[in-house]
Design a protein around this motif. Structure first.
Motif, PDB file in Angstrom:
ATOM      1  N   GLY A   1       0.909  -1.077   0.052  1.00  0.00           N
ATOM      2  CA  GLY A   1       0.033   0.051   0.101  1.00  0.00           C
ATOM      3  C   GLY A   1       0.729   1.124  -0.050  1.00  0.00           C
ATOM      4  N   PHE A   2       1.950   1.209  -0.326  1.00  0.00           N
ATOM      5  CA  PHE A   2       3.168   2.261  -0.243  1.00  0.00           C
ATOM      6  C   PHE A   2       3.325   2.581  -1.786  1.00  0.00           C
ATOM      7  CE2 PHE A   2       6.757   4.678   0.248  1.00  0.00           C
ATOM      8  CZ  PHE A   2       6.622   5.122   1.545  1.00  0.00           C
ATOM      9  N   PHE A   3       3.113   3.928  -2.190  1.00  0.00           N
ATOM     10  CA  PHE A   3       3.391   4.301  -3.462  1.00  0.00           C
ATOM     11  C   PHE A   3       4.798   5.030  -3.624  1.00  0.00           C
ATOM     12  CE2 PHE A   3       2.255   6.707  -7.421  1.00  0.00           C
ATOM     13  CZ  PHE A   3       1.500   5.451  -8.212  1.00  0.00           C
ATOM     14  N   ASN A   4       5.742   4.264  -3.910  1.00  0.00           N
ATOM     15  CA  ASN A   4       7.122   4.403  -4.013  1.00  0.00           C
ATOM     16  C   ASN A   4       7.357   5.378  -5.400  1.00  0.00           C
ATOM     17  OD1 ASN A   4       9.827   4.970  -3.521  1.00  0.00           O
ATOM     18  ND2 ASN A   4      10.311   2.649  -3.389  1.00  0.00           N
TER      19      ASN A   4
ATOM     20  N   MET B   1      -0.787  -8.651  12.864  1.00  0.00           N
ATOM     21  CA  MET B   1       0.393  -8.096  12.073  1.00  0.00           C
ATOM     22  C   MET B   1       0.743  -6.863  12.380  1.00  0.00           C
ATOM     23  SD  MET B   1      -0.738  -9.504   8.305  1.00  0.00           S
ATOM     24  CE  MET B   1      -1.309 -11.163   8.081  1.00  0.00           C
ATOM     25  N   SER B   2       1.946  -6.066  12.156  1.00  0.00           N
ATOM     26  CA  SER B   2       2.309  -4.811  12.526  1.00  0.00           C
ATOM     27  C   SER B   2       2.335  -4.112  11.205  1.00  0.00           C
ATOM     28  CB  SER B   2       3.657  -4.915  13.390  1.00  0.00           C
ATOM     29  OG  SER B   2       4.012  -3.491  13.251  1.00  0.00           O
ATOM     30  N   PRO B   3       1.605  -3.443  10.881  1.00  0.00           N
ATOM     31  CA  PRO B   3       1.557  -2.659   9.620  1.00  0.00           C
ATOM     32  C   PRO B   3       2.732  -1.676   9.537  1.00  0.00           C
ATOM     33  CG  PRO B   3      -0.633  -2.353  10.440  1.00  0.00           C
ATOM     34  CD  PRO B   3       0.242  -2.951  11.787  1.00  0.00           C
ATOM     35  N   LYS B   4       3.107  -1.094  10.633  1.00  0.00           N
ATOM     36  CA  LYS B   4       4.238  -0.183  10.576  1.00  0.00           C
ATOM     37  C   LYS B   4       5.689  -0.984  10.148  1.00  0.00           C
ATOM     38  CE  LYS B   4       2.848   2.984  14.047  1.00  0.00           C
ATOM     39  NZ  LYS B   4       2.886   3.854  15.376  1.00  0.00           N
ATOM     40  N   ARG B   5       5.760  -2.151  11.002  1.00  0.00           N
ATOM     41  CA  ARG B   5       6.923  -3.050  10.522  1.00  0.00           C
ATOM     42  C   ARG B   5       6.797  -3.473   9.273  1.00  0.00           C
ATOM     43  NH1 ARG B   5       8.790  -8.450  12.117  1.00  0.00           N
ATOM     44  NH2 ARG B   5       7.212  -8.937  10.960  1.00  0.00           N
ATOM     45  N   THR B   6       5.603  -3.769   8.493  1.00  0.00           N
ATOM     46  CA  THR B   6       5.365  -4.567   7.371  1.00  0.00           C
ATOM     47  C   THR B   6       5.961  -3.495   6.444  1.00  0.00           C
ATOM     48  OG1 THR B   6       3.770  -5.952   8.410  1.00  0.00           O
ATOM     49  CG2 THR B   6       4.005  -5.863   5.881  1.00  0.00           C
ATOM     50  N   ILE B   7       5.235  -2.167   6.334  1.00  0.00           N
ATOM     51  CA  ILE B   7       5.522  -1.040   5.593  1.00  0.00           C
ATOM     52  C   ILE B   7       6.979  -1.045   5.404  1.00  0.00           C
ATOM     53  CG2 ILE B   7       5.338   1.401   5.489  1.00  0.00           C
ATOM     54  CD1 ILE B   7       2.286   1.210   6.148  1.00  0.00           C
ATOM     55  N   MET B   8       7.749  -0.750   6.612  1.00  0.00           N
ATOM     56  CA  MET B   8       9.186  -0.628   6.744  1.00  0.00           C
ATOM     57  C   MET B   8       9.950  -2.012   6.052  1.00  0.00           C
ATOM     58  SD  MET B   8      10.357   1.947   7.784  1.00  0.00           S
ATOM     59  CE  MET B   8      12.065   1.670   8.283  1.00  0.00           C
ATOM     60  N   ALA B   9       9.583  -3.026   6.246  1.00  0.00           N
ATOM     61  CA  ALA B   9      10.169  -4.197   5.457  1.00  0.00           C
ATOM     62  C   ALA B   9       9.907  -4.125   4.064  1.00  0.00           C
ATOM     63  CB  ALA B   9       9.377  -5.307   6.067  1.00  0.00           C
ATOM     64  N   SER B  10       8.724  -3.611   3.585  1.00  0.00           N
ATOM     65  CA  SER B  10       8.510  -3.574   2.297  1.00  0.00           C
ATOM     66  C   SER B  10       9.221  -2.358   1.624  1.00  0.00           C
ATOM     67  CB  SER B  10       6.971  -3.454   1.856  1.00  0.00           C
ATOM     68  OG  SER B  10       6.524  -2.181   1.866  1.00  0.00           O
ATOM     69  N   MET B  11       9.348  -1.290   2.310  1.00  0.00           N
ATOM     70  CA  MET B  11      10.028  -0.108   1.713  1.00  0.00           C
ATOM     71  C   MET B  11      11.514  -0.662   1.719  1.00  0.00           C
ATOM     72  SD  MET B  11       8.689   2.036   0.243  1.00  0.00           S
ATOM     73  CE  MET B  11       9.695   3.612   0.358  1.00  0.00           C
ATOM     74  N   LEU B  12      12.152  -1.392   2.626  1.00  0.00           N
ATOM     75  CA  LEU B  12      13.441  -1.596   2.783  1.00  0.00           C
ATOM     76  C   LEU B  12      13.760  -2.513   1.547  1.00  0.00           C
ATOM     77  CD1 LEU B  12      14.225  -2.127   6.390  1.00  0.00           C
ATOM     78  CD2 LEU B  12      15.045  -0.161   5.053  1.00  0.00           C
ATOM     79  N   ILE B  13      12.990  -3.588   1.138  1.00  0.00           N
ATOM     80  CA  ILE B  13      13.258  -4.310   0.111  1.00  0.00           C
ATOM     81  C   ILE B  13      13.047  -3.776  -1.248  1.00  0.00           C
ATOM     82  CG2 ILE B  13      11.837  -6.364  -1.124  1.00  0.00           C
ATOM     83  CD1 ILE B  13      11.118  -7.494   1.540  1.00  0.00           C
TER      84      ILE B  13
END
Lengths: 512, 371
Positions: free
Chosen positions: B78-81, B236-248
């Motif tokens: 859900g992150f628009f990079n 689940m932790s949305p914050k942690r998951t968003i961070m993980a997806s952004m790092l990948i």
């Protein structure tokens, strides 16, 4: 008053197979406060939405000032002098009070908005009806009570003389409620027609001239406001129903859920749960009865870790889980059937296998070291869909494509198959058909019979009475009374739901 | 702005996008007095007509696969990079800087080292935006755009200050051991810039496909992207998951940048604009509707268009601007495939229910809520 403000004949509204309003007849006069009383989903708001042009009737007629009206939009209603003050305010947060009031009806001078005139007119109205506002403040900066006064002024500014208030006191403080009721009386004494939708008996009796009771879309009666609270509650809640749910006798179990002086505040420091204490043992179903919006969802979210706890303590199985995360709560053997199954209970665009695995995907046997075992997931899902009779086309189906009843069955399969010591079920049968309701009730009773504790939160009084060993009534975030189900009549529960204490409720119902 | 992966978007929609793009390109060429047919023939022979051309197409697709995967992974959560270009640029800088800092290392150490450093740099850059979004609610569109500009000017400043040879606008070439282009490949493709990086890109495609489909992290990324409320309910932790997806996502973009640094250019230049692999990667991901395997093919298509486009102006008198317009209109329709998807949806259910059976507002199609 010669001409009635609104005369409704045979008004019917269907949503598919569901009849929200069934041949309603109603007359609303100028100079009167007319209250509509009914439980949630009785059809009050549906009716008012038809009167204000938001919904179009399936059949029946509406006459306004003696003339047949065909309301196609809110604009038509405004043109006829009908104005609605909505339960959820329809204001532009970062506009000023004045701009919100004139929005859509802006006075212009040479193509420009004439704010000077607008302000003058609005302040005149404000003074006349003692509706205190700060004309230049932004909506986001003013209190909820003032926001409501803005809504009322919005309606008055459009020269409405038939005003509909939908559950206006739900969001107000007691003092603001008194002020609002005064304003309503004054509007009526000016000759305007005021319609008040509510399920708070005390308020209705205080302000209304006549009260019409609606139950399951049908008009039950129109009575004078002098009718006793007990009688009103009786008519609102309805006749005696058959509690044919079988509850096997269970020995008293150990405490499973203990809630002590729980306080839950939102970001604006408004308390939704106040000093709430509860205790629930294994082998029993505790029903939490109450009208929507009295802190039930915040209470459930606080116990399940979805909302932070401001003060108090939550023990599950003797373990302190006051500030636990949702996963810690789940791991403490809690099954949660959430209030909004489509928003919380399921990831709608995901398939059945993924949804069935939602709570256990991260640990064996469904996954090992972060890699999921699709084969086991599919097997488990097939088994559970079968056991809990979830009707589906195939496993790749999206959860969103299941019917409401089957969506709920999927959630129940997922939550109850883990054999949780505590089951928290909020409105588990809301919007479901009779068959699905039976099944879900049977599953909850099965959990009880297995010695587990079940916390049932429901707006349906019948459901609470049918299933619960004990009933606690929540009002305004606080438990107003708690007793064995057999000790309480529906009337008494109905009264307590409107804020009366257990003692008062018992007294009031012994009067007659 | 969520990518939806249904069968219809799997093939029908991308093909329609391409067709419409070519059609508009043809109309523009006709209006300007050029022959669209001969130009399109030139375009495709230019892209596929020789070993050199094919090598160039593959080279051009290599970084696009990585940046597109980066976009897709973030988008699933859900992150628009929009910061793909900036993340690629810092990766490019990091890979070249590493290679030039350790010129004595053998290939077996210097190439993985440079790739890891590039991935870390990209991940750091996207991680900033992810952190601000997850913990402070900052809109990622704004932060990633701004981080793009910071990356561009900071990279240029670093290149000028520390890496240029003399007063040039480029760094010195990386040591031979770090180069992904080899004499063997040049021989194979008639001196094209084709390089070994494509192996990494293809591996990344399959790795990300596996990650999203088979791992608990991938499951969390998809669940958070589709319903934050339900994923919180599921522990689940949305914050942690968003961070993980952004790092990948950033790591993939950083690798995309390393493809330019170690493969295409073999040094770093002072860029006047953000590298096009950023925004092109976004288009590739959108064309592929987020499917990693789809990205493989969409990137090859983009490579074909851009390399073939060059040949139009070489082979004919058509000015290069016209070529750019043609390529841009195809990309436009690819980017606007939401419109095409909308048309497809309309075609499938043409008639609305009659007024006699009104639908309650509460029962409107909930499936569309998340799109």
């Amino acid at each position: 008053m010669a001409e009635p403000a609104i005369k409704v004949t045979g008004l019917t509204k269907r949503f598919g197979d569901f009849v929200a309003n069934d041949h309603l007849d109603l007359t609303i006069n100028f100079g009167e406060v007319h209250a509509l009383l009914g439980e949630n989903g009785a059809g009050k708001t549906t009716m008012m939405n038809m009167l204000s042009g938001i919904l179009i009737p399936t059949s029946g007629t509406i006459e306004v000032r003696g003339k047949a009206a065909h309301l196609q939009s809110a604009k038509d209603a405004t043109a006829l002098g009908i104005g609605m003050v909505h339960q959820h305010f329809m204001l532009v947060e970062n506009f000023s009070v004045i701009d919100n009031i004139i929005l859509g009806a802006e006075p212009t001078k040479g193509g420009k908005i004439d704010r000077t005139k607008a302000k003058k007119d609005i302040m005149a109205l404000s003074e006349k009806y003692r509706l205190r506002i700060e004309p230049d403040a932004k909506i986001e900066d003013i209190s909820v009570g003032m926001q409501q006064r803005v809504e009322i002024l919005k309606v008055l500014y459009r020269q409405a003389d038939i005003l509909i208030f939908d559950e206006p006191t739900a969001v107000l403080t007691p003092q603001e409620i008194d002020e609002l009721l005064d304003i309503m009386r004054q509007l009526a004494s000016e000759g305007k027609a005021v319609v008040l939708i509510s399920h708070k008996l005390a308020e209705l009796r205080q302000v209304a001239d006549v009260i019409t009771i609606i139950r399951r879309g049908k008009k039950i009666d129109t009575v004078p406001a002098s009718t006793s609270t007990a009688e009103l509650a009786d008519k609102m809640v309805g006749r005696h129903v058959n509690f044919a749910r079988e509850r096997v006798p269970m020995p008293e179990g150990a405490p499973v859920l203990e809630v002590k002086d729980l306080v839950v505040e939102d970001k604006d420091k408004v308390a939704h749960v106040r000093d709430l204490s509860l205790m629930l043992r294994g082998g029993e179903i505790l029903g939490l009865a109450g009208i929507d919006g009295n802190g039930q969802s915040e209470f459930v979210k606080a116990i399940t870790g979805l909302l932070p706890v401001t003060a108090g303590q939550i023990l599950i199985g003797g373990k302190d889980l006051t500030h636990a995360t949702p996963r810690e709560v789940t791991e403490a053997s809690v099954g949660h059937i959430p209030e909004d199954r489509q928003r919380f209970g399921l990831v709608m665009p995901m398939d059945l296998v993924e949804n069935m695995s939602l709570q256990t995907y991260y640990k064996p046997p469904l996954s090992h070291h972060g890699v999921m075992d699709t084969k086991v997931m599919v097997q488990t899902t097939e088994q559970l869909l079968d056991d809990y009779d979830v009707r589906h086309a195939n496993l790749q189906q999206k959860a969103g494509d299941l019917s409401g009843g089957n969506q709920q069955k999927l959630i129940i399969a997922r939550e109850l198959s883990r054999d949780p010591q505590l089951v928290i079920a909020m409105n588990p049968t809301r919007g479901l058909d009779v068959g699905a309701i039976e099944f879900i009730h049977a599953q909850l009773l099965k959990a009880r019979a297995a010695g587990h504790a079940v916390l049932l939160i429901s707006f349906e009084l019948d459901e609470v009475r049918q299933l619960s060993d004990r009933i606690a009534v929540i009002h305004n975030g606080h438990i107003v009374g708690e007793s064995a189900t057999s000790d309480l009549t529906e009337q008494q529960i109905g009264l307590m739901m409107t804020g009366e204490t257990l003692e008062h409720a018992k007294e009031a119902t012994h009067e007659n | 702005m969520r990518i939806k992966n249904t069968w219809i978007s799997g093939l029908g929609i991308p093909l329609t996008s391409i067709f419409l793009g070519l059609l508009v390109g043809a109309i523009i060429m006709l209006l300007s007095g050029f022959d669209p047919i001969s130009n399109y023939v030139n375009m495709f022979t230019g892209a596929l007509g020789s070993a050199n051309a094919i090598g160039e197409v593959l080279r051009s697709a290599t970084p696009l696969m990585l940046t597109a995967l980066g976009f897709a992974v973030a988008n699933y959560a859900g992150f628009f990079n929009i910061g793909l270009a900036g993340q690629a640029l810092v990766g490019w800088l990091a890979s070249v800087a590493f290679a030039n800092a350790f010129p004595g290392l053998p290939s077996i150490l210097i190439i993985p080292g440079a790739l890891i450093v590039a991935a870390l740099a990209g991940a750091f850059w996207s991680g900033l935006a992810g952190y601000f979004r997850a913990y402070f609610g900052a809109n990622e569109v704004i932060t990633t755009i701004m981080l793009n500009y910071i990356a561009l000017y900071a990279t240029n400043a670093i290149v000028k200050a520390y890496m240029t040879v003399g007063d040039g606008d480029y760094s010195k070439m990386i040591p031979k051991a770090a180069r992904l282009r080899t004499p063997f490949l040049e021989q194979l493709t008639q001196n094209s810039t084709f390089h070994y990086g494509i192996i990494l890109s293809v591996l990344a495609v399959f790795f990300i496909a596996w990650l999203l489909k088979k791992t608990t992290l991938g499951f969390e990324i998809r669940a958070v992207g589709m319903s934050e409320d339900a994923s919180r309910y599921a522990g689940m932790s949305p914050k942690r998951t968003i961070m993980a997806s952004m790092l990948i996502s950033g790591a993939l973009c950083g690798l995309g940048g390393a493809m330019e640094g170690l493969g295409n250019f073999q040094n770093i230049i002072v860029n006047t604009a953000l590298p096009s692999i950023g925004f092109d990667g976004m288009s590739v991901a959108l064309l592929a509707a987020g499917s990693p395997i789809g990205i493989l093919f969409a990137a090859l298509l983009f490579g074909t268009l851009s390399i073939g486009g060059l040949n139009i102006s070489i082979a004919a008198t058509t000015p290069p601007e016209i070529t750019s317009i043609v390529v841009a209109s195809i990309i436009f329709f690819v980017g606007a495939n939401y419109i095409i998807r909308y048309w497809f949806a309309k075609l499938r259910k043409p008639a609305k229910p009659t007024a006699s059976t009104p639908v309650p507002p509460a029962a409107t199609d909930t499936k569309e809520v998340h799109s």
